[in-house]
Design an enzyme around this catalytic site. Structure first.
Site, PDB file in Angstrom:
ATOM      1  N   HIS A  20       0.840  -1.209   0.000  1.00 54.90           N
ATOM      2  CA  HIS A  20       0.000   0.000   0.000  1.00 54.90           C
ATOM      3  C   HIS A  20       0.874   1.259   0.000  1.00 54.90           C
ATOM      4  O   HIS A  20       0.602   2.218  -0.723  1.00 54.90           O
ATOM      5  CB  HIS A  20      -0.894   0.042   1.245  1.00 54.90           C
ATOM      6  CG  HIS A  20      -1.911  -1.058   1.341  1.00 54.90           C
ATOM      7  ND1 HIS A  20      -1.999  -1.891   2.431  1.00 54.90           N
ATOM      8  CD2 HIS A  20      -2.882  -1.454   0.491  1.00 54.90           C
ATOM      9  CE1 HIS A  20      -3.002  -2.745   2.257  1.00 54.90           C
ATOM     10  NE2 HIS A  20      -3.552  -2.510   1.075  1.00 54.90           N
ATOM     11  N   LYS A  44     -16.973  -7.003   6.214  1.00 58.83           N
ATOM     12  CA  LYS A  44     -15.797  -7.749   6.670  1.00 58.83           C
ATOM     13  C   LYS A  44     -15.669  -7.626   8.180  1.00 58.83           C
ATOM     14  O   LYS A  44     -16.149  -6.683   8.787  1.00 58.83           O
ATOM     15  CB  LYS A  44     -14.535  -7.180   6.017  1.00 58.83           C
ATOM     16  CG  LYS A  44     -14.430  -7.495   4.523  1.00 58.83           C
ATOM     17  CD  LYS A  44     -13.064  -7.089   3.987  1.00 58.83           C
ATOM     18  CE  LYS A  44     -12.923  -7.434   2.511  1.00 58.83           C
ATOM     19  NZ  LYS A  44     -11.636  -6.974   1.942  1.00 58.83           N
ATOM     20  N   ARG A  92      -2.461  -6.551  -8.607  1.00 58.83           N
ATOM     21  CA  ARG A  92      -1.290  -7.404  -8.371  1.00 58.83           C
ATOM     22  C   ARG A  92      -1.270  -8.596  -9.307  1.00 58.83           C
ATOM     23  O   ARG A  92      -0.237  -9.004  -9.785  1.00 58.83           O
ATOM     24  CB  ARG A  92      -1.292  -7.901  -6.917  1.00 58.83           C
ATOM     25  CG  ARG A  92      -1.043  -6.823  -5.895  1.00 58.83           C
ATOM     26  CD  ARG A  92      -1.475  -7.257  -4.544  1.00 58.83           C
ATOM     27  NE  ARG A  92      -2.886  -7.644  -4.568  1.00 58.83           N
ATOM     28  CZ  ARG A  92      -3.588  -7.979  -3.513  1.00 58.83           C
ATOM     29  NH1 ARG A  92      -3.017  -8.014  -2.344  1.00 58.83           N
ATOM     30  NH2 ARG A  92      -4.856  -8.295  -3.623  1.00 58.83           N
ATOM     31  N   SER A 130      -2.845  -7.789   2.747  1.00 59.10           N
ATOM     32  CA  SER A 130      -3.092  -7.662   4.188  1.00 59.10           C
ATOM     33  C   SER A 130      -3.477  -9.008   4.787  1.00 59.10           C
ATOM     34  O   SER A 130      -3.077  -9.335   5.911  1.00 59.10           O
ATOM     35  CB  SER A 130      -4.221  -6.662   4.447  1.00 59.10           C
ATOM     36  OG  SER A 130      -3.848  -5.380   4.031  1.00 59.10           O
TER      37      SER A 130
HETATM   38  O1  PNS Z   1      -9.032  -3.242   0.429  1.00 59.29           O
HETATM   39  P1  PNS Z   1     -10.332  -3.734  -0.138  1.00 59.29           P
HETATM   40  O2  PNS Z   1     -11.087  -4.517   0.906  1.00 59.29           O
HETATM   41  O3  PNS Z   1     -10.155  -4.486  -1.425  1.00 59.29           O
HETATM   42  O4  PNS Z   1     -11.196  -2.422  -0.491  1.00 59.29           O
HETATM   43  C1  PNS Z   1     -12.476  -2.550  -1.052  1.00 59.29           C
HETATM   44  C2  PNS Z   1     -13.187  -1.184  -1.031  1.00 59.29           C
HETATM   45  C3  PNS Z   1     -13.264  -0.648   0.379  1.00 59.29           C
HETATM   46  C4  PNS Z   1     -12.439  -0.193  -1.899  1.00 59.29           C
HETATM   47  C5  PNS Z   1     -14.621  -1.392  -1.607  1.00 59.29           C
HETATM   48  O5  PNS Z   1     -15.261  -2.419  -0.928  1.00 59.29           O
HETATM   49  C6  PNS Z   1     -15.485  -0.128  -1.520  1.00 59.29           C
HETATM   50  O6  PNS Z   1     -15.311   0.778  -2.304  1.00 59.29           O
HETATM   51  N1  PNS Z   1     -16.396  -0.086  -0.534  1.00 59.29           N
HETATM   52  C7  PNS Z   1     -17.250   1.051  -0.336  1.00 59.29           C
HETATM   53  C8  PNS Z   1     -18.687   0.740  -0.765  1.00 59.29           C
HETATM   54  C9  PNS Z   1     -18.855   0.935  -2.249  1.00 59.29           C
HETATM   55  O7  PNS Z   1     -18.711   2.014  -2.785  1.00 59.29           O
HETATM   56  N2  PNS Z   1     -19.206  -0.169  -2.914  1.00 59.29           N
HETATM   57  C10 PNS Z   1     -19.447  -0.188  -4.332  1.00 59.29           C
HETATM   58  C11 PNS Z   1     -18.197  -0.221  -5.124  1.00 59.29           C
HETATM   59  S1  PNS Z   1     -18.636  -0.400  -6.795  1.00 59.29           S
END
Ligand code: PNS
Length: 161
Positions: A20, A44, A92, A130
């Site tokens: 990150h 989560k 990745r 992570s």
């Molecule tokens: O590190 P991660 O868990 O891959 O991050 C995922 C994250 C937080 C970026 C994604 O779940 C997110 O954007 N959540 C917010 C809710 C949202 O906007 N959902 C629709 C995305 S199309």
């Protein structure tokens, strides 16, 4: 377009890794300011609380022009609220692609002016996530090369080592 270019870098950051950190640095090739957006992510069950995840990012990335914020709800709304023109995500492996592609299209649908930009991490960090860091630390493995010392210490405390 005028004014500073603001990039939002969203994620769960449970916890922040060297991968990150690498992506945040790379985002400055096109952004003037990077907002690291820590998702509450009710779906989560994070190891670290929201406050802990934010604090660890602040310690790991003590760099000017980086803001660490938490957000709940839609990323597209949050990105708009901070004036971002770009959402940054890391890619990745091919396995990341489908989910990321769907998310980018949905975010564009929700916030048409904001582009998603995918960045590739440093070669030696491509295997890093992570969840792997949590697993290695949980079983007492060495994560010193994978995370900032503050994160390593926090992992030790979580797992009672
Ligand atoms: O590190 P991660 O868990 O891959 O991050 C995922 C994250 C937080 C970026 C994604 O779940 C997110 O954007 N959540 C917010 C809710 C949202 O906007 N959902 C629709 C995305 S199309």
């Amino acid at each position: 377009m005028s004014g500073p270019r603001i990039a939002v870098y969203p994620g769960s950051f449970d916890p922040i890794t060297r991968g990150h950190e690498d992506l945040i640095r790379r985002a400055f090739t096109f952004a003037d300011r990077v907002v690291v957006a820590v998702a509450v992510n009710a779906a989560k069950q994070p190891l670290f609380t929201l406050a802990e995840r934010v604090a660890l990012i602040q310690q790991a990335v003590a760099t000017p022009h980086v803001d660490v914020r938490s957000f709940e709800g839609l990323l597209a709304e949050f990105a708009r609220s901070v004036g971002a023109s770009v959402i940054v995500r890391g890619l990745r492996a091919v396995s990341d692609f489908e989910y990321e592609f769907q998310m980018a299209l949905m975010n564009r649908n929700l916030a048409p002016g904001i582009e998603t930009v995918f960045l590739v991490p440093a070669f030696d960090l491509t295997y890093l996530s992570s969840s792997l860091v949590r697993e290695v630390a949980r079983f007492g493995g060495d994560v010193s090369q994978l995370v900032h010392p503050a994160v390593q210490q926090a992992l030790h405390q979580k797992f009672g080592r």
